[in-house]
Write a protein that holds these residues in place. Structure first.
Motif, short mmCIF file in Angstrom:
data_model
loop_
_atom_site.label_atom_id
_atom_site.label_comp_id
_atom_site.label_asym_id
_atom_site.label_seq_id
_atom_site.Cartn_x
_atom_site.Cartn_y
_atom_site.Cartn_z
N THR A 67 -10.54 -0.09 3.02
CA THR A 67 -9.15 0.29 3.22
C THR A 67 -8.86 0.72 4.66
O THR A 67 -7.69 0.90 5.02
N GLY A 68 -9.89 0.91 5.47
CA GLY A 68 -9.70 1.28 6.88
C GLY A 68 -10.48 0.36 7.80
O GLY A 68 -11.00 0.79 8.82
N CYS A 85 -6.95 2.02 -4.54
CA CYS A 85 -5.97 1.74 -3.48
C CYS A 85 -6.01 0.27 -3.07
O CYS A 85 -7.08 -0.30 -2.88
N HIS A 111 -4.48 -0.65 -0.30
CA HIS A 111 -4.26 -0.49 1.15
C HIS A 111 -3.10 -1.33 1.68
O HIS A 111 -3.23 -2.11 2.62
N GLU A 142 -3.94 -2.28 6.24
CA GLU A 142 -4.88 -1.32 5.66
C GLU A 142 -4.15 -0.04 5.29
O GLU A 142 -2.96 0.11 5.53
N ASP A 143 -4.89 0.88 4.71
CA ASP A 143 -4.37 2.21 4.39
C ASP A 143 -3.91 2.87 5.68
O ASP A 143 -4.50 2.67 6.75
N THR A 183 -7.35 6.78 7.31
CA THR A 183 -8.63 6.67 6.61
C THR A 183 -9.75 7.48 7.25
O THR A 183 -10.70 7.85 6.55
#
Length: 716
Positions: free
Chosen positions: A313-314, A358, A360, A481-482, A485
């Motif tokens: 997610t990052g 998630c 993201h 992406e998120d 993070t």
């Protein structure tokens, strides 16, 4: 007379009249002069009209008056008739380069114009915006259009338990009394209500904002930001130096935050030189029972399923930050840099590797439109309502009423409220009241209820962005992406990776005119992070707003050092240009004297973009009523049946993101039934209608008085 426009098949009043709309159009033409605009200035104005129509309260009127003042300062009708190039030069001379506080405040109108352009949204949801020309200009892809990698969770809505319609009290059915009244439904209020429910109380939760179940959220930034935040995400400090983001909805800020869950002491995850927060509280006369406090942390972590974020997610912006920090720290030779933990966040998005993990999408701050966030509305508030508790939404608490003026300890008889339609009601509390509306709202309620000392000693964690441009053609796609993070704990400040969707990114992106547009059109080649630094106990409520002035010899020194560090981190990670969040949009290049740059360009708060999502304090805990508002168990000094259970009771700034500690404090205050022996004779159900108030109700100013107080407070 206000005109009407169509929106989604219904009529809507335009917030801005002909003069204000003309000023917005003239500003848009000047701001984007020389830029290839893919929508017209008239469309920018229409977008702004739509955005402000969603905002609750008087912000639109305040902005309208500010636009009139700005028009007069710029030359009145002559400004409106000038060619765009002339208007741009005039804006540059009078706003961008001015050191006058009034003009510096007015310069924040750039954020309104940028939101109108980069927040452009067409009918039809994501599908209807597949050909959105503004997003195409940035090279930005909406979540549904992105290619998901192998093993990634499909981008679809995740069904979960939600609060039901029948769990809400309707305006026509507002009860005359409740067992326990909890004011606020966010991190503090929801946890307090859940603990009191567990103790056997029937709870009525009162929330100023509306209910937005997960299925009603969307990725339309302008609508969500305007609807879910206090003042439509335009709330500022009294002098307009700091933007303060707070949720105004059922679930509070847990609906629109990044889900970052940090304890005040994370052991090896905390810098060894960082302030010992609990030790500081003890020295201030407000120790906590650490076993009870840790129990609050654990309870929240279990109920919200808090886990480390999945590193996928990052993968771009978050990973860049950790790699850049490692390169910087290895070369700096500073032991404090070498000792700094550089880590992935723990969050309540997930659980990881499960069906609800998630996805993201990058839209955390406008609500999770895919149902992946486990906020208090999907946890604690469900616990409350399933046990018979109710929620009264769209209702503002004005003040507490006291049974007798001279009674000691005082007994709160109930609360005065204002419903969505403007009607006022009184709701009696049979057993007790919990105030948990957040630092600013709780302080206002207590102050208006005659509580001495309320709203003093307020702290903030303040953030300031720094954007870096990576080498041409790098295509880092930080937006895929998120939002947040990874972080670095540098001891006296944190560095946190972050990246925003287009409208929000445009608001934090420094720069003016064509330079701002150039930076936005490099959207796929930039990385971003922010410095988060503590401002401890120097704020207070004044006229209902936060008054806080950063000190040149303290906070600004720390901010300059934090920004210089983050600029070096970006360069160590390969950035070719760095754009700190300075009001004039200056650029740093590799090889520049970074310390001199900030010494020359950051001399006062107006020189920089500052925001906070973490107000704390105002009603501090303590054993001494002379220096605190609540006692060590968070009970209001001198009152038998009032508990304060949110971040407003923090005795000092906790330095890190506040959600998890707020929940731990609410658990600390309310677990085990704080009303078991409240001195009110076994409850307040026998109180008669005859009562005396401690202080007269304080009405919110309106009309010219309100405008005079907040003339420029809405401009960002």
């Amino acid at each position: 007379m206000a005109e009407r426009l169509a929106l989604g098949g219904r009529g809507m009043r335009k917030p801005f009249g002909l003069l204000e709309a003309a000023m917005l159009k003239a500003m848009a033409g000047a701001m984007f002069h020389g830029v290839a605009m893919v929508i017209s200035p008239a469309q920018v104005v229409a977008n702004i009209q739509t955005q402000f129509s969603f905002i609750h309260g008087p912000k639109s009127r305040e902005i309208a008056l500010s636009l009139v003042v700005l028009c007069l300062i710029m030359g009145g009708p002559f400004f409106l008739l000038m060619p765009p190039a002339w208007r741009q030069r005039l804006l540059d001379r009078r706003l961008v380069r001015s050191n006058n506080n009034l003009l510096q405040d007015l310069a924040r109108v750039r954020g309104v114009i940028h939101a109108g352009y980069y927040g452009h949204w067409q009918d039809g949801g994501e599908a209807g915006n597949a050909d959105n020309p503004v997003l195409a200009q940035l090279g930005f892809e909406l979540p549904a259009a992105r290619v998901r990698g192998p093993g990634e969770i499909p981008l679809r809505f995740f069904e979960r338990d939600e609060i039901r319609d029948e769990d809400f009290v309707q305006a026509e059915d507002v009860p005359e009394e409740a067992d326990v009244i909890v004011i606020g439904s966010g991190a503090g209020g929801a946890v307090a209500a859940a603990e009191l429910t567990r103790a056997g109380h029937r709870v009525l939760v009162i929330e100023a904002g509306g209910h937005w179940p997960s299925a009603s959220l969307s990725i339309e930034e302008r609508r969500m930001a305007s609807s879910l935040y206090v003042d439509g995400a335009l709330q500022t400090s009294r002098d307009n130096d700091i933007i303060i983001f707070q949720g105004r909805c059922v679930g509070g800020s847990t609906v629109i935050n990044n889900g970052i869950c940090l304890r005040v002491d994370e052991g090896e995850r905390t810098h060894p030189d960082a302030n010992d927060v609990l030790g500081t509280w003890a020295r201030l006369g407000a120790p906590v029972d650490q076993s009870r406090f840790v129990a609050g942390y654990r309870s929240a972590e279990e109920r919200l399923q808090i886990k480390p974020v999945d590193r996928r997610t990052g993968r771009s912006n978050g990973t860049h930050m950790l790699g850049a920090w490692a390169a910087y720290a290895a070369a700096s030779g500073n032991p404090a840099d070498a000792a700094a933990p550089a880590l992935w966040f723990n969050k309540n998005f997930g659980p990881a590797r499960g069906p609800g993990e998630c996805v993201h999408c990058g839209y955390c701050n406008t609500g999770c439109a895919y149902g992946r966030r486990t906020g208090v509305a999907q946890a604690h508030l469900i616990d409350v309502t399933r046990a018979g508790g109710r929620i009264l939404a769209n209702t503002e608490v004005l003040r507490l009423r006291w049974r007798h003026r001279t009674e000691k300890p005082r007994v709160a008889e109930g609360v005065e409220v204002r419903l969505a339609d403007g009607r006022k009601r009184f709701i009696r509390a049979k057993t007790g009241i919990v105030v948990a509306a957040g630092t600013l709202a709780s302080s206002r309620i207590l102050s208006d209820s005659g509580v001495r000392g309320a709203g003093t000693g307020i702290s903030l964690n303040i953030a300031c962005p720094v954007v870096g441009r990576m080498p041409q053609g790098s295509a880092v796609r930080s937006w895929d992406e998120d939002q947040m993070t990874t972080y670095v704990d540098r001891g006296d400040f944190l560095i946190e990776s972050h990246f925003q969707p287009p409208m929000s990114m445009a608001a934090l992106m420094p720069g003016w005119f064509g330079e701002h547009a150039r930076r936005m059109q490099l959207y796929g080649e930039i990385v971003s992070a922010g410095v988060l630094f503590p401002v401890d106990r120097i704020g207070r409520l004044a006229g209902g707003k936060l008054e806080m002035k950063l000190r040149a010899d303290h906070e600004l020194v720390l901010l300059r050092r934090g920004l210089a560090t983050l600029a070096r981190v970006h360069f160590a990670g390969g950035a070719t240009e760095v754009w700190p969040g300075l009001a004039r949009g200056q650029t740093l290049y590799l090889g520049d004297d970074i310390d001199r740059f900030f010494a020359d360009n950051l001399r006062e708060p107006d020189d920089v973009s500052l925001s906070s999502s973490h107000p704390q304090g105002g009603n501090a805990r303590g054993s001494d009523p002379a220096t605190s508002v609540v006692d060590l168990d968070c009970r209001l000094h001198g009152a038998a049946n009032v508990v304060v259970a949110d971040a407003s009771v923090f005795p000092s700034c906790i330095r890190v993101n506040a959600m998890l500690t707020t929940m731990a404090m609410a658990h600390y205050a309310c677990a085990g039934n704080p009303f078991a022996d409240n001195g009110s004779g076994g409850g307040l159900s026998s109180i008669k209608d005859e009562f005396a108030t401690l202080a007269p109700a304080v009405e919110e100013p309106s009309g010219p008085d309100r405008f005079g107080r907040d003339l420029f407070g809405a401009l960002v």
